[in-house]
Design a protein around this motif. Structure first.
Motif, PDB file in Angstrom:
ATOM      1  N   UNK A  52       0.998  -1.173  -0.077  1.00 36.03           N
ATOM      2  CA  UNK A  52       0.021  -0.148  -0.205  1.00 36.03           C
ATOM      3  C   UNK A  52       0.716   1.401   0.174  1.00 36.03           C
ATOM      4  N   UNK A  56       1.714  -0.360  -4.845  1.00 36.49           N
ATOM      5  CA  UNK A  56       1.781  -1.543  -5.594  1.00 36.49           C
ATOM      6  C   UNK A  56       0.578  -2.378  -5.736  1.00 36.49           C
ATOM      7  N   UNK A  57      -0.170  -2.233  -4.965  1.00 30.23           N
ATOM      8  CA  UNK A  57      -1.461  -2.855  -4.514  1.00 30.23           C
ATOM      9  C   UNK A  57      -2.300  -2.413  -3.422  1.00 30.23           C
ATOM     10  N   UNK A  58      -3.673  -2.719  -3.566  1.00 27.24           N
ATOM     11  CA  UNK A  58      -4.464  -2.069  -2.451  1.00 27.24           C
ATOM     12  C   UNK A  58      -5.482  -3.309  -1.926  1.00 27.24           C
ATOM     13  N   UNK A  60      -6.516  -5.488   1.529  1.00 19.04           N
ATOM     14  CA  UNK A  60      -6.544  -5.291   2.762  1.00 19.04           C
ATOM     15  C   UNK A  60      -7.265  -6.766   3.476  1.00 19.04           C
ATOM     16  N   UNK A  95      -8.777  -9.524   0.266  1.00 20.17           N
ATOM     17  CA  UNK A  95      -9.130  -9.159  -1.036  1.00 20.17           C
ATOM     18  C   UNK A  95      -8.658  -7.709  -1.349  1.00 20.17           C
ATOM     19  N   UNK A  96      -8.605  -7.168  -2.732  1.00 18.88           N
ATOM     20  CA  UNK A  96      -8.343  -6.008  -3.121  1.00 18.88           C
ATOM     21  C   UNK A  96      -7.822  -6.005  -4.714  1.00 18.88           C
ATOM     22  N   UNK A  97      -7.264  -4.937  -5.038  1.00 16.14           N
ATOM     23  CA  UNK A  97      -6.949  -5.042  -6.465  1.00 16.14           C
ATOM     24  C   UNK A  97      -5.281  -4.432  -6.580  1.00 16.14           C
ATOM     25  N   UNK A  99      -3.065  -4.000 -10.239  1.00 12.21           N
ATOM     26  CA  UNK A  99      -2.870  -3.816 -11.683  1.00 12.21           C
ATOM     27  C   UNK A  99      -4.372  -4.128 -12.185  1.00 12.21           C
ATOM     28  N   UNK A 100      -5.398  -3.402 -11.936  1.00 12.66           N
ATOM     29  CA  UNK A 100      -6.495  -3.687 -12.482  1.00 12.66           C
ATOM     30  C   UNK A 100      -7.163  -5.117 -12.007  1.00 12.66           C
ATOM     31  N   UNK A 101      -6.595  -5.940 -11.681  1.00 17.58           N
ATOM     32  CA  UNK A 101      -7.043  -7.230 -11.318  1.00 17.58           C
ATOM     33  C   UNK A 101      -7.553  -7.614  -9.827  1.00 17.58           C
ATOM     34  N   UNK A 102      -8.778  -8.349  -9.696  1.00 14.45           N
ATOM     35  CA  UNK A 102      -9.289  -8.483  -8.417  1.00 14.45           C
ATOM     36  C   UNK A 102      -8.544  -9.485  -7.618  1.00 14.45           C
ATOM     37  N   UNK A 137     -11.862 -13.190 -11.562  1.00  8.50           N
ATOM     38  CA  UNK A 137     -10.887 -12.708 -10.212  1.00  8.50           C
ATOM     39  C   UNK A 137      -9.904 -13.569  -9.959  1.00  8.50           C
TER      40      UNK A 137
END
Lengths: 203, 203
Positions: A52, A56-58, A60, A95-97, A99-102, A137
């Motif tokens: 975070x 690089x990614x979100x 949690x 879970x999170x996002x 590069x646009x990926x779930x 996903x």
């Protein structure tokens, strides 16, 4: 799949790691100068914080679902929950996002040395991951063998095979060897401890 | 953006809708035969259940984050939480996956008739949505004007403009007209009540 140690060293199981109970993830020690005694949840939270901070990614961890029954409102202080019960989660924990990926995963540790017991996973978590994959996903499980300090990413489609084996009367666990053959091993590092993002490209 | 009513009818604000307090989303009535008295959370949970059942999307509300202080373990019954406190959420309330896309939103209702007060949103929720958009996720806010039973999807990039206006000394709310101009209106239906998925293609 192949087990890669980038430094070429042979894996030596650390001897000073206290075994952790999967059943009681809340029991933790605070040894901030090392990774000893950290739960898998601690390690993943730190890793996700790192992702975070660096953008690089979100990702949690979801809060634990509780059924709140009684709340008190003492004057001039915060509301206090006086009666609540743990509820079975209907999803995975993380879970999170990216590069646009779930991205969606469950994380489990075991102190077993030769297999991972499937009783650690709930039926509805399997169903949830199955639905996630149907929506394109990325779903997987992170497994820690605490005795060996070994970490694996098992893609959901592989996990599903072992789950279905159990549901049709087969063994109730996945052997370490099966995990080595079907999963990607994460080499634990200093910071972040469990750098799982680069492996998601292989999923 | 244009307000479309598929049936060509003029919008008539219903008179029998009790106004709801944004500040107290837990207060709810159970009138299962109609949508009267339902909170926005109720309506969204039902909508998300519908999407889940039909395999259209996997979107869940996150549990409320709590700091658990004291847990009792009565013999032969479930653990009881005896002391816990509400924590400020670090993310939005809803997230999930739809057609491979990561979807993330906050939902807020107001009984105001002409504007939406920005005090309903937390600073960290704005930061969270900003990070989601940077990861190519889809972030937005669903706003309900309870008095009018009107629902809007405001894309995060629009919300951010109004947020920054407030942070630089401008007005602390978004007018209904501004919302009409920058958001997509959701026409409430019978089932699902708030069919927001089709509008995400426009975001």
């Amino acid at each position: 799949m192949a087990i890669n140690y980038p430094n070429g060293k042979k894996f030596i199981p650390p001897k000073d790691q206290p075994a952790k109970q999967t059943a009681n993830p809340k029991k933790k020690k605070d040894l901030s100068f090392s990774n000893r005694g950290k739960t898998l949840e601690d390690e993943l939270n730190e890793t996700n914080d790192y992702y975070l901070q660096l953008g690089l990614a979100v990702i949690h961890k979801k809060p634990v679902p509780l059924q709140i029954v009684k709340v008190e409102y003492p004057s001039r202080s915060a509301a206090v929950i006086r009666e609540a019960y743990f509820q079975a989660p209907s999803t995975t924990d993380y879970n999170g996002v990216w590069n646009g990926r779930y991205v969606d995963f469950e994380a489990k540790e075991t102190q077993n040395k030769t297999s991972f017991p499937l009783k650690n996973i709930h039926d509805h978590q399997i169903h949830h991951m199955s639905k996630v994959v149907k929506q394109n996903g990325t779903a997987f499980m992170i497994i820690r063998f605490s005795s060996w300090q070994r970490y694996f990413i098992m893609p959901f489609n592989e996990l599903e095979v072992f789950w279905n084996r159990m549901m049709t009367g087969g063994r109730k666990s996945i052997t370490l060897q099966e995990i080595e053959e079907t999963s990607f091993e994460i080499t634990p590092g200093a910071f972040p401890r469990i750098d799982y993002l680069p492996l998601l490209n292989k999923l």
